[in-house]
Design a protein around this motif. Structure first.
Motif, short mmCIF file in Angstrom:
data_model
loop_
_atom_site.label_atom_id
_atom_site.label_comp_id
_atom_site.label_asym_id
_atom_site.label_seq_id
_atom_site.Cartn_x
_atom_site.Cartn_y
_atom_site.Cartn_z
N PRO A 25 34.91 27.77 29.09
CA PRO A 25 35.53 27.63 28.01
C PRO A 25 37.00 27.03 27.98
CG PRO A 25 35.14 29.72 28.13
CD PRO A 25 34.44 29.32 29.33
N VAL A 26 37.58 26.54 27.25
CA VAL A 26 39.18 26.08 27.18
C VAL A 26 40.00 27.38 27.18
CG1 VAL A 26 41.07 25.37 25.76
CG2 VAL A 26 38.68 24.13 25.83
N SER A 27 39.48 28.60 26.73
CA SER A 27 40.21 29.88 27.05
C SER A 27 40.39 30.32 28.12
CB SER A 27 39.45 30.99 25.99
OG SER A 27 38.17 31.13 26.77
N VAL A 28 39.60 29.72 29.34
CA VAL A 28 39.69 30.20 30.65
C VAL A 28 40.97 29.33 31.40
CG1 VAL A 28 38.82 30.09 33.00
CG2 VAL A 28 37.41 31.03 31.17
N LEU A 29 41.15 28.12 30.83
CA LEU A 29 42.35 27.24 31.11
C LEU A 29 43.62 27.85 31.16
CD1 LEU A 29 40.96 23.67 30.67
CD2 LEU A 29 40.46 25.04 32.57
N LYS A 30 43.41 28.49 29.80
CA LYS A 30 44.51 29.18 29.41
C LYS A 30 44.82 30.44 30.00
CE LYS A 30 44.17 27.61 24.38
NZ LYS A 30 43.92 27.80 23.11
N GLN A 31 44.06 31.12 30.35
CA GLN A 31 44.15 32.40 31.33
C GLN A 31 44.72 31.87 32.79
OE1 GLN A 31 40.03 33.82 30.15
NE2 GLN A 31 41.16 35.84 30.88
N ILE A 32 44.29 30.69 33.26
CA ILE A 32 44.74 30.47 34.39
C ILE A 32 46.25 29.76 34.45
CG2 ILE A 32 44.33 28.60 36.28
CD1 ILE A 32 41.40 28.94 35.83
N SER A 33 46.47 29.01 33.40
CA SER A 33 47.76 28.37 33.08
C SER A 33 48.94 29.04 33.71
CB SER A 33 48.13 27.95 31.81
OG SER A 33 49.25 27.28 31.43
N PRO A 34 49.18 30.50 33.22
CA PRO A 34 50.54 31.32 33.69
C PRO A 34 50.74 31.06 35.10
CG PRO A 34 49.44 32.29 31.89
CD PRO A 34 48.57 31.26 32.29
N PHE A 35 49.39 31.06 35.89
CA PHE A 35 49.47 31.38 37.39
C PHE A 35 49.72 29.97 38.18
CE2 PHE A 35 46.44 34.77 36.21
CZ PHE A 35 47.04 35.60 36.97
N LEU A 36 49.61 28.62 37.29
CA LEU A 36 49.74 27.50 38.02
C LEU A 36 50.95 26.84 37.66
CD1 LEU A 36 46.20 26.35 37.57
CD2 LEU A 36 47.31 27.24 39.56
N LEU A 37 51.54 26.90 36.40
CA LEU A 37 52.72 25.91 36.04
C LEU A 37 53.26 26.45 34.99
CD1 LEU A 37 51.74 23.75 33.75
CD2 LEU A 37 50.82 22.57 35.51
N ASN A 38 54.64 25.90 34.69
CA ASN A 38 55.33 26.41 33.40
C ASN A 38 55.96 25.10 32.87
OD1 ASN A 38 57.35 27.18 31.57
ND2 ASN A 38 57.07 29.05 32.49
N ILE A 39 55.67 24.65 31.82
CA ILE A 39 56.09 23.53 31.10
C ILE A 39 57.36 23.74 30.23
CG2 ILE A 39 55.71 21.44 29.73
CD1 ILE A 39 52.51 21.38 30.51
N HIS A 40 58.49 23.25 30.33
CA HIS A 40 59.76 23.37 29.53
C HIS A 40 59.85 22.12 28.59
CE1 HIS A 40 63.37 23.70 27.70
NE2 HIS A 40 64.02 22.91 28.53
N GLY A 41 59.63 22.01 27.55
CA GLY A 41 59.73 20.84 26.61
C GLY A 41 60.59 21.14 25.57
#
Length: 571
Positions: free
Chosen positions: A114-130
């Motif tokens: 599910p999309v929620s898993v991508l959200k869980q992985i995100s903090p380990f991979l990259l940080n977007i500053h916009g």
């Protein structure tokens, strides 16, 4: 770090395969060429919200995939725990398909998630500053989150948050018990009446159905009696006419007549046996009809009782439930509430004691959080001021103010605000009231650099960090981004030639029109092509010898800076 990004049918990008390297990678191109689409695509595989409008016109679905390498130990362990590990232990493949019906199909290492898993992985991979990060920096309510991130208070909050939620629950229960005494007594009186009325009815599940059947019997008794009398006369003869014979008597005559012929032939013997069977069947039927005639007798009192009982059940259903079972369940629930109301004072004292004890514990934990914040605030001030001095803001003064109150909130007892003075002699004022767009960009960059140092994230993305910046400040930001790129893979969408020249790698995004359709291309550029792109950023479409020379000088100075700082070689 992000090694490969594949994009299909996303906005103006029909297809693109982008390989990323370590260090600082800059992405440049004309406004509208598709730079933001690349950032949006990366956001999609990180679980950010998407919409069908992101799909390229004429396509049924869009697709984004990415390969990340050099994973942190935390992410590797998380993937193994959740059975999402890939063939290569330090690599993760992420895919997301966006359909025209708005649905998404996500995969991690080929496994659907599910999309929620991508959200869980995100903090380990990259940080977007916009741009939204700049808006958060302007919002005083978000400052406490920046400080908590720096202070690393997650473990303490894991202790505090359950305590706070329990306090809220207890407070709600106490307030419920604190209703006016008159209201409580009224409720007690009403519920007592309801329970007494239902108990007095002595209801049984299914009783109403049995009574309805009995009432239907009473309603049809005349027709029933006439039909039974007619049937009985047909079977046993009419009592008013002694000479009449019924079906039973006639069958007896037939059976007796045939029994005298049993010795003549087997066929006649068989007929005699059948006549005897019919005779006995008629006898049984006659007796059954006679018995049923006896059962049709009833008293008017019984009928009145049935109708009265049904009327009472109907009234109870109108008040307490559509079925007898529902009425009885309402009575059970009312008895529970009665017990609660009758013991309200005792229960309130118990809850209040529990609330006070829990509040003391929560205040102690909030005190630990507050102390950690005040210690971290001083460290954060120094770190950010040091970073800002390297971004051509050497005169800046910054205060991370932590003010403690008495009211417990979800974040403890503190309020946090960032105060800043950008010029000598000026008093410290709220960041949102003082800083310009360029100053905010630099403050945000400084904070990002400080806050992400301890995070497991391997890639930082800055989307137009150069807003409101030019000249010397732009050069300083370029140096800072290059320094950040030396520690973590850094991607930067920029319009400034100073930042573009400082990149270890340079991606050019261009848009063209073919057969009335827009197409975006992403390609790495080096040497003369890169010089021309930076010259375009300096002078616009009219590239001159002067702008080319200026671009070449920027690239040379950047190479010298990187070499001197051991940042790496430019292309």
């Amino acid at each position: 770090m992000l090694s490969l990004l594949h994009i299909e049918n996303i906005a103006v990008i029909e297809r693109a395969d982008i390989e990323f390297a370590s260090g600082l990678t800059v992405l440049t191109g004309e406004t509208g060429a598709g730079k933001s689409i690349i950032i949006d695509s990366i956001g999609a595989i990180m679980g950010q919200r998407t919409s069908r409008e992101l799909i390229r016109a004429g396509a049924r679905k869009g697709f984004v995939s990415a390969v990340f390498t050099g994973l942190s130990q935390e992410l590797t362990a998380w993937l193994c725990e959740n059975q999402l590990e890939g063939e290569e232990i330090d690599t993760v493949h992420i895919q997301r398909q966006i359909s025209s019906d708005g649905k998404s199909l996500c995969r991690v290492n080929t496994r659907p998630v599910p999309v929620s898993v991508l959200k869980q992985i995100s903090p380990f991979l990259l940080n977007i500053h916009g741009q939204h990060d700049g808006q958060k920096l302007m919002d005083d309510n978000c400052h406490i989150d920046f400080l908590d991130c720096f202070a690393g208070l997650q473990q303490t909050f894991d202790e505090y948050t359950p305590l706070y939620h329990q306090l809220l629950s207890l407070k709600r229960q106490i307030n419920e018990l604190d209703r006016s005494e008159q209201e409580r007594l009224q409720r007690l009186d009403m519920l007592s009446f309801h329970v007494e009325e239902i108990d007095g009815a002595n209801l049984h599940v299914g009783e109403d159905e049995a009574l309805e059947k009995r009432k239907a019997f009473f309603d049809n008794i005349g027709k029933l009696a006439a039909a039974l009398a007619q049937a009985h006369n047909a079977l046993d003869g009419d009592e008013a006419n002694p000479d009449s014979m019924g079906a039973y008597d006639l069958l007896c005559v037939a059976a007796n007549a045939l029994s005298d012929l049993t010795g003549v032939s087997d066929e006649l013997c068989n007929m005699a046996e059948r006549a005897n069977e019919l005779k006995y069947l008629a006898l049984d039927l006659r007796d059954a009809v006679a018995q049923q005639q006896m059962n049709t007798e009833f008293s008017p009192d019984e009928r009145a009782m049935v109708e009265e009982r049904l009327d009472m059940i109907y009234r109870l259903k109108q008040k307490y439930g559509s079925t007898i079972r529902g009425i009885l369940e309402y009575a059970d629930q009312s008895r529970i509430e009665l017990d609660s109301l009758q013991s309200a004072d005792e229960r309130r004292e118990k809850l209040l004691a529990e609330y006070k004890a829990l509040r003391t514990q929560a205040r102690e934990t909030a005190g630990l959080i507050s102390a950690a914040r005040k210690t971290a605030a001083l460290q954060l001030e120094k770190r950010i001021v040091t970073e800002l001095s390297e971004l051509d803001m050497s005169k800046v003064r910054l205060s991370v103010r932590v003010e403690s109150g008495s009211k417990l909130t979800a974040k403890g007892v503190d309020t946090v605000s960032f105060l800043i003075s950008v010029n000598p002699g000026e008093t410290l004022r709220p960041l949102s009231k003082v800083a310009s767009g360029g100053e905010l960009s630099r403050v945000m960059l400084a904070m990002k650099n400080v806050l992400t140092e301890q995070e497991p994230v391997g890639t930082l993305i800055f989307d137009e960090i150069d807003t409101g910046v030019s000249g010397r400040a732009a050069q300083k930001i370029a140096y800072k981004l290059a320094a950040i790129g030396q520690k973590k893979q850094t991607l930067c969408v920029t319009h400034l030639p100073q930042i573009a020249a400082m990149g270890n790698n340079h991606m050019l995004i261009t848009k063209s029109v073919l057969n009335g359709r827009a197409f975006t291309e992403v390609r790495p550029i080096i040497n003369d092509v890169r010089t021309e792109e930076i010259a375009r950023m300096i002078s616009g479409d009219q590239i001159t010898k002067a702008s080319l020379a200026n671009a070449a000088e920027l690239l040379y100075d950047a190479k010298v800076k990187r070499t001197g700082d051991n940042i790496g070689q430019a292309n």
